[in-house]
Design a protein around this motif. Structure first.
Motif, PDB file in Angstrom:
ATOM      1  N   UNK A 132      80.035 -64.922   5.585  1.00 30.89           N
ATOM      2  CA  UNK A 132      79.050 -63.919   5.241  1.00 30.89           C
ATOM      3  C   UNK A 132      78.625 -64.235   3.728  1.00 30.89           C
ATOM      4  N   UNK A 133      79.622 -64.632   2.687  1.00 29.32           N
ATOM      5  CA  UNK A 133      79.014 -65.363   1.278  1.00 29.32           C
ATOM      6  C   UNK A 133      78.071 -65.981   1.550  1.00 29.32           C
ATOM      7  N   UNK A 134      77.873 -66.741   2.268  1.00 28.89           N
ATOM      8  CA  UNK A 134      76.634 -67.902   2.318  1.00 28.89           C
ATOM      9  C   UNK A 134      75.431 -67.181   2.926  1.00 28.89           C
ATOM     10  N   UNK A 135      75.724 -66.318   3.920  1.00 31.33           N
ATOM     11  CA  UNK A 135      74.450 -65.558   4.067  1.00 31.33           C
ATOM     12  C   UNK A 135      73.988 -64.557   3.249  1.00 31.33           C
ATOM     13  N   UNK A 136      74.918 -63.958   2.393  1.00 30.76           N
ATOM     14  CA  UNK A 136      74.450 -62.949   1.562  1.00 30.76           C
ATOM     15  C   UNK A 136      73.743 -63.749   0.221  1.00 30.76           C
ATOM     16  N   UNK A 137      74.376 -64.983  -0.210  1.00 28.98           N
ATOM     17  CA  UNK A 137      73.579 -65.665  -1.115  1.00 28.98           C
ATOM     18  C   UNK A 137      72.053 -66.046  -0.709  1.00 28.98           C
ATOM     19  N   UNK A 138      72.000 -66.474   0.563  1.00 25.46           N
ATOM     20  CA  UNK A 138      70.466 -66.763   1.098  1.00 25.46           C
ATOM     21  C   UNK A 138      69.639 -65.611   0.981  1.00 25.46           C
ATOM     22  N   UNK A 139      70.362 -64.407   1.386  1.00 26.15           N
ATOM     23  CA  UNK A 139      69.611 -63.105   1.515  1.00 26.15           C
ATOM     24  C   UNK A 139      69.034 -62.667  -0.159  1.00 26.15           C
ATOM     25  N   UNK A 140      69.879 -62.955  -0.987  1.00 23.01           N
ATOM     26  CA  UNK A 140      69.840 -62.685  -2.391  1.00 23.01           C
ATOM     27  C   UNK A 140      68.690 -63.495  -2.837  1.00 23.01           C
ATOM     28  N   UNK A 141      68.608 -65.033  -2.559  1.00 23.00           N
ATOM     29  CA  UNK A 141      67.852 -65.763  -2.959  1.00 23.00           C
ATOM     30  C   UNK A 141      66.404 -65.477  -2.374  1.00 23.00           C
ATOM     31  N   UNK A 142      66.479 -65.097  -1.202  1.00 24.96           N
ATOM     32  CA  UNK A 142      65.270 -64.708  -0.411  1.00 24.96           C
ATOM     33  C   UNK A 142      64.477 -63.499  -1.379  1.00 24.96           C
ATOM     34  N   UNK A 143      65.450 -62.290  -1.572  1.00 26.85           N
ATOM     35  CA  UNK A 143      64.887 -61.330  -2.136  1.00 26.85           C
ATOM     36  C   UNK A 143      64.422 -61.736  -3.356  1.00 26.85           C
ATOM     37  N   UNK A 144      64.996 -62.546  -4.369  1.00 28.95           N
ATOM     38  CA  UNK A 144      64.499 -62.995  -5.759  1.00 28.95           C
ATOM     39  C   UNK A 144      63.414 -63.707  -5.279  1.00 28.95           C
ATOM     40  N   UNK A 145      63.142 -64.545  -4.430  1.00 31.40           N
ATOM     41  CA  UNK A 145      61.793 -65.234  -4.230  1.00 31.40           C
ATOM     42  C   UNK A 145      60.763 -64.313  -3.925  1.00 31.40           C
ATOM     43  N   UNK A 146      60.787 -63.388  -2.910  1.00 35.35           N
ATOM     44  CA  UNK A 146      59.897 -62.444  -2.705  1.00 35.35           C
ATOM     45  C   UNK A 146      59.325 -61.477  -3.904  1.00 35.35           C
ATOM     46  N   UNK A 147      60.615 -61.158  -4.849  1.00 33.13           N
ATOM     47  CA  UNK A 147      60.284 -60.400  -5.869  1.00 33.13           C
ATOM     48  C   UNK A 147      59.508 -61.318  -6.667  1.00 33.13           C
ATOM     49  N   UNK A 148      59.514 -62.223  -6.825  1.00 31.42           N
ATOM     50  CA  UNK A 148      58.846 -63.244  -7.864  1.00 31.42           C
ATOM     51  C   UNK A 148      57.378 -63.288  -7.408  1.00 31.42           C
ATOM     52  N   UNK A 149      57.414 -63.468  -6.095  1.00 32.56           N
ATOM     53  CA  UNK A 149      56.055 -63.477  -5.490  1.00 32.56           C
ATOM     54  C   UNK A 149      55.086 -62.409  -5.585  1.00 32.56           C
ATOM     55  N   UNK A 150      55.751 -61.079  -5.695  1.00 36.42           N
ATOM     56  CA  UNK A 150      55.114 -59.844  -5.788  1.00 36.42           C
ATOM     57  C   UNK A 150      54.668 -59.649  -7.281  1.00 36.42           C
ATOM     58  N   UNK A 151      55.335 -60.171  -8.050  1.00 37.28           N
ATOM     59  CA  UNK A 151      54.697 -59.912  -9.540  1.00 37.28           C
ATOM     60  C   UNK A 151      53.700 -60.782  -9.820  1.00 37.28           C
TER      61      UNK A 151
END
Length: 182
Positions: free
Chosen positions: A163-182
């Protein structure tokens, strides 16, 4: 009775053969002791493997003694007996490494170290992507209790969790989406 040279030679040969036989007998006894020692460590190594499997499936009480047995029984009183209903479904269990050694100058104490991987079934049993995988280290301290090797202390540590890898990917995706929203 006359002592002849032949009799003296025969007596000397008999003494030499007797002392040689005695030396061979003592060497044989020492070899037997060494073999017993190695057989004992081999049996303990197999017992360590059986213990780890029993530990993973919650069936390890028969391997415990001393403080570890008391802790196990206290857990049973507090949480009840483990059942299939409250146990995770283990799909695969592997011992990647197992090393068992006796303590120096102590024939009745030993330690075993293992790296264990457990794959739990969380979805379709034929699809590996859905499974949850733990990689653990299990360090066990063994003592002889009434002539039988038993565990009196266990240390377990989580090395890796799928789950560590899954959580890391989810965090990267959330950061990428947050960067696109700005």
């Amino acid at each position: 009775m006359r002592i002849t040279v032949t009799n003296l030679v025969l007596i000397a040969l008999l003494l030499i053969a007797g002392s040689f036989s005695f030396l061979l007998y003592t060497d044989l006894q020492e070899a037997k002791k060494k073999i017993e020692k190695y057989q004992d460590i081999e049996k303990l190594n197999q017992r360590s493997e059986d213990f780890i499997e029993a530990l993973v499936y919650g069936k390890h009480k028969k391997y415990l003694t001393g403080e570890q047995l008391e802790r196990y029984e206290a857990g049973l009183k507090e949480y009840g007996e483990p059942t299939e209903k409250n146990m995770a479904k283990i799909n695969e269990f592997k011992i990647h490494q197992l090393f068992t050694k006796k303590q120096k100058n102590k024939d009745d104490e030993a330690e075993s170290y293992a790296i264990v991987q457990i794959r739990y079934e969380t979805g379709d049993p034929n699809q590996y992507g859905d499974d949850y995988i733990h990689t653990l280290t299990v360090n066990s301290h063994w003592v002889k209790d009434a002539g039988e090797w038993k565990v009196d202390h266990i240390d377990m540590a989580l090395l890796e969790d799928s789950r560590d890898e899954m959580l890391r990917k989810q965090a990267e995706e959330a950061l990428r989406k947050a960067g696109q929203a700005n």
